[in-house]
Scaffold this motif. Sequence first.
Motif, short mmCIF file in Angstrom:
data_model
loop_
_atom_site.label_atom_id
_atom_site.label_comp_id
_atom_site.label_asym_id
_atom_site.label_seq_id
_atom_site.Cartn_x
_atom_site.Cartn_y
_atom_site.Cartn_z
N ILE A 47 -5.76 -2.01 11.71
CA ILE A 47 -6.44 -1.66 9.77
C ILE A 47 -7.10 -2.62 9.09
O ILE A 47 -8.46 -3.10 9.26
CB ILE A 47 -5.42 -1.97 8.56
N ILE A 62 -3.49 5.83 11.99
CA ILE A 62 -3.04 7.16 11.06
C ILE A 62 -2.67 7.97 11.77
O ILE A 62 -2.05 8.53 10.25
CB ILE A 62 -5.02 7.09 10.29
N PRO A 93 -7.52 5.11 0.82
CA PRO A 93 -7.84 3.89 0.78
C PRO A 93 -8.98 2.47 1.84
O PRO A 93 -8.93 1.80 1.48
CB PRO A 93 -6.13 3.07 1.88
N LEU A 97 -0.86 7.98 7.10
CA LEU A 97 -1.93 7.41 7.15
C LEU A 97 -2.79 8.24 6.08
O LEU A 97 -3.44 8.95 6.70
CB LEU A 97 -2.30 6.33 6.97
N LEU A 149 -1.71 -0.29 2.13
CA LEU A 149 -1.50 0.40 3.00
C LEU A 149 0.21 -0.22 4.25
O LEU A 149 1.26 0.56 4.69
CB LEU A 149 -2.47 0.38 4.21
#
Length: 299
Positions: free
Chosen positions: A56, A107, A116, A112, A153
Amino acid sequence: MPASPAPAEPTTAEAEPVSLHQAYRVCEDIARTHYENFPVASRFFPADRRSALAAIYAFARQADDVADAPAPSADRLRALDAIEGAFLRSLDGEPRGPVLTALADAIERHRLATEPFLDLLGAFRLDARDSTFPAWDDLLGYCRGSANPVGRLVLALHGIEDPEAIRASDAVCTALQLTNFWQDLGPDLRRGRLFLPLEDLERFGLSARDLTNPSSRPALTKLLAHEVRATRDLFERGIPILERTPMLLRIHLRATIAGGRAILRAVEHLGWRVLERRPRLNGPARFGIAIRALAGIDG
């Protein structure tokens, strides 16, 4: 003539297929060498979540670097559009390069949300436009896109959906982003960026043009003290996050908040001199913060 910003992923060797292990290693290297006041993917996280957070961060770091590149705004915006397109294609099973390869896996593995990441890119587009912020609320709106998604996240990686925890996380993330702005006031001004709200400049009798003038130093010191107080209040509003997170994450967050507060104290102490000297946490300060966090002591 400035060079155009580089794409998020190189188009030569690194764009060739890469193993998942190698992809995560690249992301971890980026996270380890580019963190700000405290490690992004600290040892307080379990290994799988630490790797996901590194992916991320690597994605956000590369997009942020494109937004801040010394290139015309239109070129930076086109490059960010290309990053968004590559990101969306990676979710459809077509990742290019190590960062998107690792991120797509993270992800999927941790389920996720994609919003975001799109929010982050929206904030980076404001950077690419060299936007200024008329009022404090405008700056907070920017932070909702540039900082708060990362905190959300992190919570998602830990399966936390509690609205109170999310609100507290947003406060902490916004405070950390603002702290970084006050810390980087000098470098940002030198590259033509200004994150101080224009209404606050006016309130203290300043303008963007004369911030670096010696005659502005007393007013700038007072302005920074004002911004530090507002940022400190946001850290306070975020403290409940420590009651709503598991132990290892709580230790990391306690250390992160303490590091942010320490930088705020340094900014307030330096006043206008922050233009000449960027406050940092040295090794002993980091060690002390880590020890207090492990002991459950807020800094």
